[in-house]
Enzyme design. Sequence first.
Site, mmCIF file in Angstrom:
data_model
loop_
_atom_site.group_PDB
_atom_site.id
_atom_site.type_symbol
_atom_site.label_atom_id
_atom_site.label_comp_id
_atom_site.label_asym_id
_atom_site.label_seq_id
_atom_site.Cartn_x
_atom_site.Cartn_y
_atom_site.Cartn_z
ATOM 1 N N HIS A 172 0.850 -1.189 0.000
ATOM 2 C CA HIS A 172 0.000 0.000 0.000
ATOM 3 C C HIS A 172 0.887 1.240 0.000
ATOM 4 C CE1 HIS A 172 -4.068 -1.658 1.582
ATOM 5 N NE2 HIS A 172 -3.420 -2.593 0.925
ATOM 6 N N GLU A 220 0.841 3.927 1.751
ATOM 7 C CA GLU A 220 1.258 4.397 3.074
ATOM 8 C C GLU A 220 2.405 3.567 3.631
ATOM 9 O OE1 GLU A 220 -3.358 4.775 3.082
ATOM 10 O OE2 GLU A 220 -1.835 3.560 2.105
ATOM 11 N N CYS A 274 -6.706 2.391 5.150
ATOM 12 C CA CYS A 274 -7.415 1.178 5.582
ATOM 13 C C CYS A 274 -6.965 0.822 7.005
ATOM 14 C CB CYS A 274 -7.109 0.023 4.628
ATOM 15 S SG CYS A 274 -5.400 -0.574 4.749
ATOM 16 N N CYS A 318 -3.087 0.119 7.236
ATOM 17 C CA CYS A 318 -2.261 1.322 7.145
ATOM 18 C C CYS A 318 -2.475 2.232 8.351
ATOM 19 C CB CYS A 318 -2.556 2.053 5.844
ATOM 20 S SG CYS A 318 -2.013 1.100 4.401
#
Length: 151
Positions: free
Chosen positions: A46, A48, A76, A79
């Site tokens: 991801h 992040e 999410c 993260c």
Amino acid sequence: MKEAIRQAKKAYALGETPIGCVIVYEDKIIGRGYNRRTIDKNTLAHAELIAIKKASKKIGDWRLEGCTMYVTLEPCQMCAGAIVQSRMTKVVVGCMNPKAGCAGSILNLLQMPKFNHQAELTTGVLQEECSQIMKSFFKELREKKKNNSKI
């Protein structure tokens, strides 16, 4: 946020969900990331998490106190948990994610009083631009699927 949007556009160009992220410390970008889950075949890729990894390496510590994360889409649960674990001081979000967001939409993991750290949170920064990137991406994806099913 404009640099986070540039990162999101890199993901878009690769056919990835267009989410971009930057981490700033003392007015300098120390970490950048964009979604790479499909390309890397990695659930953890991801934007992040990529940015956190780069920022930690740059700063020489896993603690990112004094840092601000700019991310185009609300994080999410994975993260958001990593943000809390990293001791990030502030998170700035472009657009919210009512289906999976954990910075206020479904939960707000960034500001849970029982955790040992909470991050300051600002939402809606360049919201329309961030939202439009996502809408365009998923519209194109639906059109591709529709056209492929006709073949």
